[in-house]
Design a protein around this motif. Structure first.
Motif, PDB file in Angstrom:
ATOM      1  N   SER B 245       0.856  -1.183   0.000  1.00 31.73           N
ATOM      2  CA  SER B 245       0.000   0.000   0.000  1.00 31.73           C
ATOM      3  C   SER B 245       0.895   1.237   0.000  1.00 31.73           C
ATOM      4  N   CYS B 246       0.616   2.172  -0.907  1.00 27.69           N
ATOM      5  CA  CYS B 246       1.538   3.305  -1.037  1.00 27.69           C
ATOM      6  C   CYS B 246       1.307   4.353   0.042  1.00 27.69           C
ATOM      7  N   GLY B 247       0.190   4.241   0.769  1.00 29.53           N
ATOM      8  CA  GLY B 247      -0.050   5.152   1.880  1.00 29.53           C
ATOM      9  C   GLY B 247      -0.750   6.438   1.522  1.00 29.53           C
ATOM     10  N   LYS B 248      -1.123   6.593   0.257  1.00 31.98           N
ATOM     11  CA  LYS B 248      -1.712   7.867  -0.151  1.00 31.98           C
ATOM     12  C   LYS B 248      -3.121   8.062   0.408  1.00 31.98           C
ATOM     13  N   CYS B 249      -3.923   6.992   0.411  1.00 35.52           N
ATOM     14  CA  CYS B 249      -5.302   7.190   0.875  1.00 35.52           C
ATOM     15  C   CYS B 249      -5.576   6.365   2.132  1.00 35.52           C
ATOM     16  N   CYS B 252      -7.175   2.377   2.273  1.00 31.72           N
ATOM     17  CA  CYS B 252      -6.240   1.316   1.932  1.00 31.72           C
ATOM     18  C   CYS B 252      -5.095   1.251   2.939  1.00 31.72           C
ATOM     19  N   SER B 290     -11.213   3.377  -2.259  1.00 31.85           N
ATOM     20  CA  SER B 290      -9.781   3.611  -2.299  1.00 31.85           C
ATOM     21  C   SER B 290      -9.437   4.451  -3.519  1.00 31.85           C
ATOM     22  N   PHE B 291      -8.267   5.045  -3.446  1.00 30.95           N
ATOM     23  CA  PHE B 291      -7.849   5.965  -4.506  1.00 30.95           C
ATOM     24  C   PHE B 291      -7.495   5.203  -5.777  1.00 30.95           C
ATOM     25  N   CYS B 292      -6.958   3.989  -5.639  1.00 32.09           N
ATOM     26  CA  CYS B 292      -6.626   3.209  -6.835  1.00 32.09           C
ATOM     27  C   CYS B 292      -7.032   1.754  -6.631  1.00 32.09           C
TER      28      CYS B 292
HETATM   29  S1  SF4 Z   1      -5.515   2.414  -2.770  1.00 35.38           S
HETATM   30 FE1  SF4 Z   1      -4.665   4.347  -1.939  1.00 35.38          FE
HETATM   31  S2  SF4 Z   1      -3.054   3.834  -0.424  1.00 35.38           S
HETATM   32 FE2  SF4 Z   1      -3.619   1.964  -1.604  1.00 35.38          FE
HETATM   33  S3  SF4 Z   1      -2.046   1.911  -3.175  1.00 35.38           S
HETATM   34 FE3  SF4 Z   1      -3.815   2.947  -4.101  1.00 35.38          FE
HETATM   35  S4  SF4 Z   1      -3.508   5.143  -3.691  1.00 35.38           S
HETATM   36 FE4  SF4 Z   1      -2.053   4.009  -2.405  1.00 35.38          FE
END
Ligand code: SF4
Ligand code: FMN
Lengths: 218, 395
Positions: B245-249, B252, B290-292
């Motif tokens: 998880s990239c931590g952006k949102c 997630c 989620s963002f993605c």
């Molecule tokens: S869903 Fe959100 S936190 Fe998870 S990888 Fe995509 S942008 Fe990043």
């Protein structure tokens, strides 16, 4: 920066080469971080300062990028990055047991380095070689279809300073710094070493040949 | 890319010519150094042969190809995260629209494709459209690589027309490993809802797999036989998504963390019946919010496994332990010492300092071991509720 002038000169030359591959200089940052790892064995404060200066970024911007990616190491790395895949497929096929035995033998856990600096151990996330499970990787070369015995032999050989031989890859595994230089985009002349493809990669082709199938007839 | 990188480079040249692009990038994950060596060499050879560079074979068309190595981040496969990474940034997805075709790399129109897609172009150009469309089904045309792994006699890559079934693929691959039966499998990798024996005859094309409630995805067919604990499999997949998880949102980043906590609890035998429902509720707070697509994908295996193997989750709770012998799933005999209790025993086996160090690094040091996350999870559910477009409409 504490690089001596010869090192700095070489770094500057290599950085120019990397920057020239991209229309916008900042794109060179990832390969440049691999480059500084090839000199220091990790992303050192000097390395960060060097990248920042060359690309006209702040060191905070460079650190922010470096800490996002798992291949960039924040502490001096072992000569060999040894990974055991413990993602679902490999774990189920035996990766968990291999991990337990390897970790016991090396005497270190995930993201730890042996006292002699030979091995940094890692629980790998999937390396997309599930058809060769259980998989290990040493400095990003494939060791396929592992067993606890072959895994322990591999660890012993590395600790004894012997060359180790990937299943699919170069004839021998190069050390962490040399491999980092390749990842910075500098060829090491070893592309022709090793075979073309392993058995699972060709499994479908083999069946098709045996049964006389071609693309047209189906 | 390892055995025949020139097929990819030829595809890159043709597709770049088609869209009049003068600079293409091949973004390769950094964890496969020998593949990278061969790609670098193949690109150099293509320049030397005049297939790339200025005024290619007198056509007036210029094309530069840069092979770029990533540095260990699964999310950089997502097309917009890839673009940010290629621009020298943290690989986090961008808001869409604008789509990459409008504003992509350096805010210029960009086409992002999978390497298999691009590498299939030369054969389509060479053999013609009719050749390609003769394969596959009415709506899912052509062929693709089906990757079979796990408890199958001959794992490997099987190229086949879309619409082939798992039963047919297994016929080529020698069936499930001897003495065992298929239990569950992923049609398109770990981010697609799992199938069971019931889908052995489902045509593997986009429509049919979708109609059965999953996705064809990457065509990474991971097969597990009757020795495999579905809770263990799902827990490990979820740990992967938590790690990647990239931590952006928030849904997630926080959600995959709590899913992992709950799943580990159930797998380890300390879960409760309520935890199973909690899993589904938490998935509901992530999927679609989620963002993605990584966040959505993280919930797929959980929701489908609970639906298809509910009793197995309950068994873990009732027994207070995993009812499966993990050694029976492996391809070799486990060692003499008692079998591992993954992954809890693993962490415990490490020196104290190392555990603390790791926890601190992952930012988990603030959570006491005995905290079950109830408050955090309800906060997450509340967050999802408040941010749900549906809720807003109702209000
Ligand atoms: S869903 Fe959100 S936190 Fe998870 S990888 Fe995509 S942008 Fe990043
Ligand atoms: C989390 C995530 C990871 C992805 N990883 C990859 C990848 O490794 N390789 C890839 O080709 N596409 C990956 N994708 C899909 C891409 O975003 C994109 O849809 C795809 O490359 C388009 O190519 P195609 O139309 O040729 O299939 C990923 C998507 C997500 C959401």
């Amino acid at each position: 920066m504490t690089y001596d002038s010869a090192t700095l000169e070489q770094l500057a030359k290599d950085a120019d080469d990397i920057v020239s591959r991209y229309p916008v200089p900042r794109s060179a940052l990832l390969p440049m971080l691999h480059l500084v790892q090839s000199v220091d064995g990790y992303v050192s404060p000097d390395g960060i300062a060097f990248c920042a200066k060359r690309l006209d970024l702040t060191s905070a911007e460079v650190s922010a990028v470096a800490t996002f990616y798992t291949q960039y190491k924040r502490r001096p790395n072992g000569e060999y990055q040894v990974g055991v895949c413990t993602n679902t497929l490999c774990a189920v096929m035996g990766g968990d047991e291999i991990w337990r035995r390897v970790s016991e033998r090396a005497g270190v856990g995930h993201d730890e380095t042996t006292a002699d600096g030979k091995i940094t151990l890692e629980r790998l996330e999937c390396n997309a070689a599930c058809d060769y499970a259980p998989v290990m990787m040493v400095n990003w070369e494939f060791f396929d279809n592992m067993t606890p015995e072959s895994a322990l032999q591999l660890v012993d050989d590395i600790l004894d300073g012997k060359d180790v031989h990937p299943t699919r890859g170069a004839d021998t595994v190069a050390d962490f710094k040399s491999v980092s230089r390749v990842l910075a985009g500098f060829e090491d002349g070893r592309a022709d070493e090793g075979g073309l493809a392993g058995e699972p990669t060709l499994a479908g082709l083999k069946v098709a040949k045996e049964r006389g199938w071609t693309g047209e007839s189906k | 890319m390892m055995a025949n990188p020139h097929a990819l480079i030829e595809g890159v040249a043709i597709t770049s010519f088609a869209i009049r692009s003068n600079h293409s990038f091949i973004y390769l994950r950094g964890e496969v150094v020998h593949v990278y060596r061969r790609l670098l060499q193949a690109v150099r050879e293509a320049y030397e042969a005049g297939h790339l560079g200025k005024n290619i074979h007198g056509s007036g068309f210029d094309l530069d190809v840069t092979v770029h190595a990533g540095a260990g981040a699964y999310i950089c496969g997502e097309e917009t995260a890839l673009l940010d990474s290629l621009e020298g940034r943290r690989g986090q997805p961008r808001l869409k629209p604008p789509f990459p075709a409008v504003a992509g790399l350096y805010a210029r129109p960009t086409v992002v494709n999978n390497v298999e897609t691009v590498a299939s172009v030369p054969s389509i150009i060479g053999n013609g459209v009719d050749w390609f469309t003769a394969m596959g089904t009415e709506r899912s045309k052509g062929m693709g690589l089906f990757s079979l792994s796990g408890h199958v006699t001959k794992p490997g890559q099987y190229e086949a027309p879309l619409g082939i079934t798992l039963r047919e693929l297994l016929d080529m691959a020698g069936g499930i490993r001897e003495g065992h039966e298929l239990k569950f499998w992923t049609p398109g990798g770990s981010s697609t809802p799992i199938f069971t024996q019931d889908q052995l005859d489902t045509p593997l094309d986009y429509e049919s797999v979708g109609a059965e409630g999953s996705m064809l995805g990457t065509r990474a067919l991971q097969l597990f036989d009757d020795t495999t604990c579905v809770v263990r499999a799902v827990t490990r997949w979820t740990e992967f998504y938590k790690h990647e998880s990239c931590g952006k949102c928030t849904p997630c980043r926080e959600g995959t963390y709590w899913l992992t906590q709950i799943l580990k609890r159930i797998e380890g035998g300390t879960g409760t019946q309520a935890d199973i429902q909690q899993l589904l509720d938490t998935c509901d707070s992530i999927a679609g919010r989620s963002f993605c697509a990584l966040g959505d994908g993280a919930t797929s295996s959980i929701v489908s496994a609970v639906a298809k193997f509910h009793e197995e989750f309950e068994q873990h709770v009732a027994l207070g332990a995993c009812p499966f012998d993990h050694a029976a799933s492996a391809l070799f005999e486990y060692g003499a010492e008692e079998a591992v209790e993954e992954p809890v025993a693993d962490a415990a086996a490490e020196p104290e300092a190392a555990v603390a160090d790791e926890a601190a690094e992952e930012g988990e040091g603030h959570t006491p071991d005995d905290y079950d996350g109830t408050a955090a999870i309800s906060a997450l559910n509340e967050f999802a509720r408040v941010n749900d477009p549906k809720t807003e409409k109702d209000a």
